[in-house]
Scaffold this motif. Structure first.
Motif, PDB file in Angstrom:
ATOM      1  N   GLN A 101     -40.156 112.668  28.685  1.00 51.86           N
ATOM      2  CA  GLN A 101     -41.304 113.019  29.369  1.00 51.86           C
ATOM      3  C   GLN A 101     -41.435 112.733  30.868  1.00 51.86           C
ATOM      4  OE1 GLN A 101     -43.758 114.845  27.872  1.00 51.86           O
ATOM      5  NE2 GLN A 101     -42.404 114.657  26.117  1.00 51.86           N
ATOM      6  N   LEU A 102     -40.143 112.312  31.397  1.00 51.53           N
ATOM      7  CA  LEU A 102     -40.218 112.249  32.984  1.00 51.53           C
ATOM      8  C   LEU A 102     -40.585 113.371  33.929  1.00 51.53           C
ATOM      9  CD1 LEU A 102     -39.062 109.979  34.866  1.00 51.53           C
ATOM     10  CD2 LEU A 102     -36.834 111.208  34.995  1.00 51.53           C
ATOM     11  N   GLN A 103     -41.189 112.896  34.649  1.00 49.67           N
ATOM     12  CA  GLN A 103     -41.851 113.956  35.762  1.00 49.67           C
ATOM     13  C   GLN A 103     -41.135 113.330  37.044  1.00 49.67           C
ATOM     14  OE1 GLN A 103     -46.089 114.183  35.512  1.00 49.67           O
ATOM     15  NE2 GLN A 103     -45.996 114.955  33.760  1.00 49.67           N
ATOM     16  N   SER A 104     -40.634 114.493  37.904  1.00 51.80           N
ATOM     17  CA  SER A 104     -40.140 114.081  39.138  1.00 51.80           C
ATOM     18  C   SER A 104     -40.268 115.269  40.283  1.00 51.80           C
ATOM     19  CB  SER A 104     -38.611 113.436  38.877  1.00 51.80           C
ATOM     20  OG  SER A 104     -37.751 114.499  38.467  1.00 51.80           O
ATOM     21  N   ALA A 105     -40.200 114.562  41.534  1.00 52.49           N
ATOM     22  CA  ALA A 105     -40.038 115.728  42.490  1.00 52.49           C
ATOM     23  C   ALA A 105     -39.101 115.064  43.788  1.00 52.49           C
ATOM     24  CB  ALA A 105     -41.438 115.933  42.971  1.00 52.49           C
ATOM     25  N   LEU A 106     -38.634 115.823  44.541  1.00 54.32           N
ATOM     26  CA  LEU A 106     -37.863 115.453  45.755  1.00 54.32           C
ATOM     27  C   LEU A 106     -38.384 115.976  46.945  1.00 54.32           C
ATOM     28  CD1 LEU A 106     -35.266 113.953  46.580  1.00 54.32           C
ATOM     29  CD2 LEU A 106     -33.812 116.161  46.096  1.00 54.32           C
ATOM     30  N   PHE A 107     -38.420 115.336  48.178  1.00 51.00           N
ATOM     31  CA  PHE A 107     -39.019 115.432  49.159  1.00 51.00           C
ATOM     32  C   PHE A 107     -38.077 115.034  50.391  1.00 51.00           C
ATOM     33  CE2 PHE A 107     -42.576 114.817  46.345  1.00 51.00           C
ATOM     34  CZ  PHE A 107     -43.437 115.923  46.533  1.00 51.00           C
ATOM     35  N   ILE A 110     -38.547 119.768  48.444  1.00 47.62           N
ATOM     36  CA  ILE A 110     -36.933 120.425  48.069  1.00 47.62           C
ATOM     37  C   ILE A 110     -37.045 120.928  46.709  1.00 47.62           C
ATOM     38  CG2 ILE A 110     -34.410 119.887  47.797  1.00 47.62           C
ATOM     39  CD1 ILE A 110     -34.871 117.512  50.260  1.00 47.62           C
ATOM     40  N   ILE A 111     -37.586 120.062  45.686  1.00 51.14           N
ATOM     41  CA  ILE A 111     -37.779 120.295  44.317  1.00 51.14           C
ATOM     42  C   ILE A 111     -39.011 119.712  43.891  1.00 51.14           C
ATOM     43  CG2 ILE A 111     -36.633 120.279  41.971  1.00 51.14           C
ATOM     44  CD1 ILE A 111     -34.141 119.404  43.255  1.00 51.14           C
ATOM     45  N   ALA A 151     -37.085 117.242  39.234  1.00 50.39           N
ATOM     46  CA  ALA A 151     -35.908 116.990  40.079  1.00 50.39           C
ATOM     47  C   ALA A 151     -34.740 116.423  39.505  1.00 50.39           C
ATOM     48  CB  ALA A 151     -36.623 116.384  41.473  1.00 50.39           C
ATOM     49  N   VAL A 152     -35.137 115.399  38.881  1.00 58.02           N
ATOM     50  CA  VAL A 152     -33.836 114.568  38.440  1.00 58.02           C
ATOM     51  C   VAL A 152     -33.284 115.453  37.356  1.00 58.02           C
ATOM     52  CG1 VAL A 152     -33.627 112.665  36.483  1.00 58.02           C
ATOM     53  CG2 VAL A 152     -35.118 112.372  38.535  1.00 58.02           C
ATOM     54  N   LYS A 153     -33.995 116.264  36.456  1.00 67.57           N
ATOM     55  CA  LYS A 153     -33.538 117.164  35.540  1.00 67.57           C
ATOM     56  C   LYS A 153     -32.431 118.328  36.165  1.00 67.57           C
ATOM     57  CE  LYS A 153     -36.056 118.498  32.014  1.00 67.57           C
ATOM     58  NZ  LYS A 153     -37.034 119.043  31.333  1.00 67.57           N
ATOM     59  N   ILE A 154     -33.107 118.979  37.144  1.00 73.33           N
ATOM     60  CA  ILE A 154     -32.586 119.874  37.889  1.00 73.33           C
ATOM     61  C   ILE A 154     -31.406 119.344  38.464  1.00 73.33           C
ATOM     62  CG2 ILE A 154     -32.373 121.304  39.787  1.00 73.33           C
ATOM     63  CD1 ILE A 154     -35.617 121.958  39.047  1.00 73.33           C
TER      64      ILE A 154
END
Length: 207
Positions: free
Chosen positions: A136-142, A189-190, A194-197
């Motif tokens: 269920q991890l949620q992540s984003a990259l900036f 950026i994502i 983000a982690v999964k990608i």
């Protein structure tokens, strides 16, 4: 590769990761200024000029983001002098506020969301590669002021949290900020997963 002219001041250049690999350019290379990446960028601009009549004859901004698991997009925006000055003022103000307000002592701003700062994009990749699988991890990259921020929430059970924290601490630094601030003042950026990608892209690169 495909080029989309949004308007007279904006163009989007979509590049597949296969095309990058053919040019011996990695995802990390795109976020690190070098003679090779600069040459590649101006080749793209030359192609945009020929295909969609887009040329750079004034100051401009560049935003690089991951569009999908297979494609990268570079957005180039020409800036009017007044707009450019306003953006510079916002950045300088934000930087000044950051310098005036030292980071608080607690390790995380929220138990629900972690934000980690990385100086180099390669450090992000190194950390993500080792992170455990969390359904269920949620992540984003900036990106903000030349550094990279990974936001993470729904981290999992205590054992996985402890492991993830150890890995992230090895390559980055926990900071007191929020994804809201990063969305408003930095570059996304994502936006999701983000982690999964990044894990999938790294796996494709090694295969």
């Amino acid at each position: 590769m495909r080029i989309l002219k949004v308007n007279d001041n904006t163009v989007r250049i979509f590049i597949s990761f296969t095309e990058l690999a053919d040019r011996n350019i990695s995802l990390a290379d795109l976020f690190q200024r070098s003679a090779r990446t600069e040459q590649f960028f101006w080749e793209l601009i030359s192609k945009a000029r020929d295909e969609v009549d887009f040329s750079l004859d004034q100051p401009f901004w560049i935003q690089a983001t991951v569009a999908s698991e297979d494609e990268f997009v570079i957005t180039v925006i020409k800036q009017e002098e007044q707009i450019d000055a306003e953006i510079n003022h916002i950045i300088q103000t934000a930087f000044g506020e950051k310098k005036k307000n030292p980071r608080p002592s607690p390790k995380f701003a929220s138990e629900k969301q972690w934000v980690y700062l990385f100086e180099e994009f390669e450090d992000v990749i190194s950390a993500v590669r080792l992170l455990p699988g969390i359904l269920q991890l949620q992540s984003a990259l900036f990106q903000y002021e030349g550094e990279y921020y990974l936001t993470i929430s729904n981290i999992g059970n205590p054992r996985k949290k402890k492991l993830a924290e150890a890995i992230l601490d090895e390559f980055g630094e926990s900071v007191m900020t929020t994804d809201t601030f990063l969305k408003e003042h930095g570059e996304t950026i994502i936006e999701e997963d983000a982690v999964k990608i990044l894990k999938r892209l790294e796996k494709k690169k090694r295969s």
